[in-house]
Write a protein that holds these residues in place. Sequence first.
Motif, PDB file in Angstrom:
ATOM      1  N   GLU A  32       9.022  18.354 -10.267  1.00  0.00           N
ATOM      2  CA  GLU A  32       9.705  17.082 -10.074  1.00  0.00           C
ATOM      3  C   GLU A  32      11.049  17.269  -9.358  1.00  0.00           C
ATOM      4  O   GLU A  32      11.498  16.389  -8.631  1.00  0.00           O
ATOM      5  CB  GLU A  32       9.918  16.424 -11.438  1.00  0.00           C
ATOM      6  CG  GLU A  32      10.440  15.022 -11.378  1.00  0.00           C
ATOM      7  CD  GLU A  32      10.526  14.408 -12.766  1.00  0.00           C
ATOM      8  OE1 GLU A  32      11.653  14.094 -13.183  1.00  0.00           O
ATOM      9  OE2 GLU A  32       9.461  14.246 -13.407  1.00  0.00           O
ATOM     10  N   ASP A  33      11.670  18.427  -9.556  1.00  0.00           N
ATOM     11  CA  ASP A  33      13.010  18.675  -9.008  1.00  0.00           C
ATOM     12  C   ASP A  33      13.076  19.811  -8.000  1.00  0.00           C
ATOM     13  O   ASP A  33      14.178  20.288  -7.687  1.00  0.00           O
ATOM     14  CB  ASP A  33      13.990  18.953 -10.149  1.00  0.00           C
ATOM     15  CG  ASP A  33      14.173  17.744 -11.043  1.00  0.00           C
ATOM     16  OD1 ASP A  33      14.248  16.616 -10.511  1.00  0.00           O
ATOM     17  OD2 ASP A  33      14.225  17.926 -12.271  1.00  0.00           O
ATOM     18  N   THR A  34      11.948  20.273  -7.492  1.00  0.00           N
ATOM     19  CA  THR A  34      11.967  21.323  -6.469  1.00  0.00           C
ATOM     20  C   THR A  34      10.958  21.018  -5.373  1.00  0.00           C
ATOM     21  O   THR A  34       9.857  20.527  -5.636  1.00  0.00           O
ATOM     22  CB  THR A  34      11.670  22.728  -7.052  1.00  0.00           C
ATOM     23  OG1 THR A  34      10.385  22.713  -7.678  1.00  0.00           O
ATOM     24  CG2 THR A  34      12.733  23.168  -8.039  1.00  0.00           C
ATOM     25  N   THR A  35      11.368  21.327  -4.153  1.00  0.00           N
ATOM     26  CA  THR A  35      10.552  21.064  -2.963  1.00  0.00           C
ATOM     27  C   THR A  35      10.531  22.308  -2.103  1.00  0.00           C
ATOM     28  O   THR A  35      11.556  22.962  -1.910  1.00  0.00           O
ATOM     29  CB  THR A  35      11.162  19.901  -2.149  1.00  0.00           C
ATOM     30  OG1 THR A  35      11.298  18.766  -3.009  1.00  0.00           O
ATOM     31  CG2 THR A  35      10.299  19.541  -0.952  1.00  0.00           C
ATOM     32  N   TYR A  36       9.360  22.625  -1.566  1.00  0.00           N
ATOM     33  CA  TYR A  36       9.227  23.747  -0.638  1.00  0.00           C
ATOM     34  C   TYR A  36       9.125  23.168   0.768  1.00  0.00           C
ATOM     35  O   TYR A  36       8.271  22.322   1.045  1.00  0.00           O
ATOM     36  CB  TYR A  36       7.989  24.582  -0.969  1.00  0.00           C
ATOM     37  CG  TYR A  36       7.949  25.885  -0.233  1.00  0.00           C
ATOM     38  CD1 TYR A  36       8.851  26.901  -0.524  1.00  0.00           C
ATOM     39  CD2 TYR A  36       7.007  26.114   0.767  1.00  0.00           C
ATOM     40  CE1 TYR A  36       8.822  28.106   0.156  1.00  0.00           C
ATOM     41  CE2 TYR A  36       6.967  27.317   1.450  1.00  0.00           C
ATOM     42  CZ  TYR A  36       7.872  28.311   1.137  1.00  0.00           C
ATOM     43  OH  TYR A  36       7.845  29.506   1.816  1.00  0.00           O
ATOM     44  N   VAL A  37      10.025  23.605   1.661  1.00  0.00           N
ATOM     45  CA  VAL A  37      10.059  23.099   3.030  1.00  0.00           C
ATOM     46  C   VAL A  37       9.560  24.191   3.969  1.00  0.00           C
ATOM     47  O   VAL A  37      10.042  25.331   3.921  1.00  0.00           O
ATOM     48  CB  VAL A  37      11.492  22.684   3.444  1.00  0.00           C
ATOM     49  CG1 VAL A  37      11.495  22.124   4.862  1.00  0.00           C
ATOM     50  CG2 VAL A  37      12.075  21.687   2.468  1.00  0.00           C
ATOM     51  N   VAL A  38       8.610  23.830   4.822  1.00  0.00           N
ATOM     52  CA  VAL A  38       8.099  24.730   5.863  1.00  0.00           C
ATOM     53  C   VAL A  38       8.332  24.045   7.197  1.00  0.00           C
ATOM     54  O   VAL A  38       8.029  22.856   7.360  1.00  0.00           O
ATOM     55  CB  VAL A  38       6.594  25.023   5.668  1.00  0.00           C
ATOM     56  CG1 VAL A  38       6.038  25.809   6.850  1.00  0.00           C
ATOM     57  CG2 VAL A  38       6.351  25.755   4.362  1.00  0.00           C
ATOM     58  N   ILE A  39       8.871  24.789   8.154  1.00  0.00           N
ATOM     59  CA  ILE A  39       9.068  24.279   9.510  1.00  0.00           C
ATOM     60  C   ILE A  39       8.171  25.083  10.439  1.00  0.00           C
ATOM     61  O   ILE A  39       8.259  26.313  10.479  1.00  0.00           O
ATOM     62  CB  ILE A  39      10.537  24.375   9.952  1.00  0.00           C
ATOM     63  CG1 ILE A  39      11.430  23.576   8.997  1.00  0.00           C
ATOM     64  CG2 ILE A  39      10.680  23.870  11.394  1.00  0.00           C
ATOM     65  CD1 ILE A  39      12.917  23.694   9.285  1.00  0.00           C
ATOM     66  N   MET A  51      11.443  27.550   2.563  1.00  0.00           N
ATOM     67  CA  MET A  51      12.587  27.636   1.676  1.00  0.00           C
ATOM     68  C   MET A  51      12.403  26.633   0.548  1.00  0.00           C
ATOM     69  O   MET A  51      12.065  25.473   0.800  1.00  0.00           O
ATOM     70  CB  MET A  51      13.859  27.337   2.466  1.00  0.00           C
ATOM     71  CG  MET A  51      15.122  27.255   1.639  1.00  0.00           C
ATOM     72  SD  MET A  51      15.819  28.829   1.145  1.00  0.00           S
ATOM     73  CE  MET A  51      16.331  29.484   2.713  1.00  0.00           C
ATOM     74  N   MET A  52      12.640  27.075  -0.671  1.00  0.00           N
ATOM     75  CA  MET A  52      12.608  26.170  -1.805  1.00  0.00           C
ATOM     76  C   MET A  52      13.983  25.514  -1.949  1.00  0.00           C
ATOM     77  O   MET A  52      15.005  26.189  -1.902  1.00  0.00           O
ATOM     78  CB  MET A  52      12.273  26.904  -3.097  1.00  0.00           C
ATOM     79  CG  MET A  52      12.134  25.952  -4.280  1.00  0.00           C
ATOM     80  SD  MET A  52      11.800  26.771  -5.840  1.00  0.00           S
ATOM     81  CE  MET A  52      13.416  27.430  -6.221  1.00  0.00           C
ATOM     82  N   ILE A  53      13.969  24.212  -2.103  1.00  0.00           N
ATOM     83  CA  ILE A  53      15.192  23.434  -2.304  1.00  0.00           C
ATOM     84  C   ILE A  53      15.094  22.807  -3.694  1.00  0.00           C
ATOM     85  O   ILE A  53      14.084  22.159  -4.009  1.00  0.00           O
ATOM     86  CB  ILE A  53      15.345  22.319  -1.236  1.00  0.00           C
ATOM     87  CG1 ILE A  53      15.171  22.879   0.183  1.00  0.00           C
ATOM     88  CG2 ILE A  53      16.667  21.583  -1.409  1.00  0.00           C
ATOM     89  CD1 ILE A  53      16.225  23.848   0.641  1.00  0.00           C
ATOM     90  N   ARG A  54      16.106  22.971  -4.488  1.00  0.00           N
ATOM     91  CA  ARG A  54      16.105  22.438  -5.852  1.00  0.00           C
ATOM     92  C   ARG A  54      16.539  20.966  -5.872  1.00  0.00           C
ATOM     93  O   ARG A  54      17.557  20.610  -6.434  1.00  0.00           O
ATOM     94  CB  ARG A  54      17.001  23.298  -6.734  1.00  0.00           C
ATOM     95  CG  ARG A  54      16.403  24.651  -7.034  1.00  0.00           C
ATOM     96  CD  ARG A  54      17.287  25.533  -7.890  1.00  0.00           C
ATOM     97  NE  ARG A  54      16.614  26.772  -8.202  1.00  0.00           N
ATOM     98  CZ  ARG A  54      16.602  27.845  -7.410  1.00  0.00           C
ATOM     99  NH1 ARG A  54      17.228  27.813  -6.253  1.00  0.00           N
ATOM    100  NH2 ARG A  54      15.962  28.926  -7.777  1.00  0.00           N
ATOM    101  N   LYS A  55      15.722  20.167  -5.242  1.00  0.00           N
ATOM    102  CA  LYS A  55      15.883  18.712  -5.210  1.00  0.00           C
ATOM    103  C   LYS A  55      14.494  18.099  -5.061  1.00  0.00           C
ATOM    104  O   LYS A  55      13.580  18.727  -4.515  1.00  0.00           O
ATOM    105  CB  LYS A  55      16.762  18.258  -4.036  1.00  0.00           C
ATOM    106  CG  LYS A  55      18.216  18.630  -4.171  1.00  0.00           C
ATOM    107  CD  LYS A  55      18.887  17.870  -5.296  1.00  0.00           C
ATOM    108  CE  LYS A  55      20.337  18.282  -5.463  1.00  0.00           C
ATOM    109  NZ  LYS A  55      20.999  17.631  -6.566  1.00  0.00           N
TER     110      LYS A  55
END
Length: 142
Positions: free
Chosen positions: A82-89, A1-5
Amino acid sequence: MMIRKPAATVFQAFIDPAFTTKFWFTESSGPLEAGKTITWRWEMYDVSDNIKVKEIIPNQKITIEWDAPATTVDFEFTTLTEDTTYVVIKNYGFSQTGDDLIEAIKNNTSGFTTVLDGLKAYLEFGVELNLVRDKFPHIRHK
């Protein structure tokens, strides 16, 4: 999921229970620190789990081990901008086989998807959706 932070913000949301309790569990015995065992509690279901923190790479990866059932979970954080992170679990090390394994994978995938959805809503919009709290109202204890 991409998180805009930024990655540091998203990473901290999993490390610090002051944030994590807004989208996942309701209580924690403390922040995640490598080598420590932390207890997470879901009050509404009267359930808790001991979490062994195996590895922390700041802003990149958290590896934990559940105690029941004993599996390993990697939370991976990739900076997209700089302002988006992709999280994988990633959840692995299941002891089940056959249909029981498929059921465990389905349940865990569904659960972690709910966690990521709640994380996104909380960090991007400041909204607590109560997704985990409301997922199983028929077994709610509180």
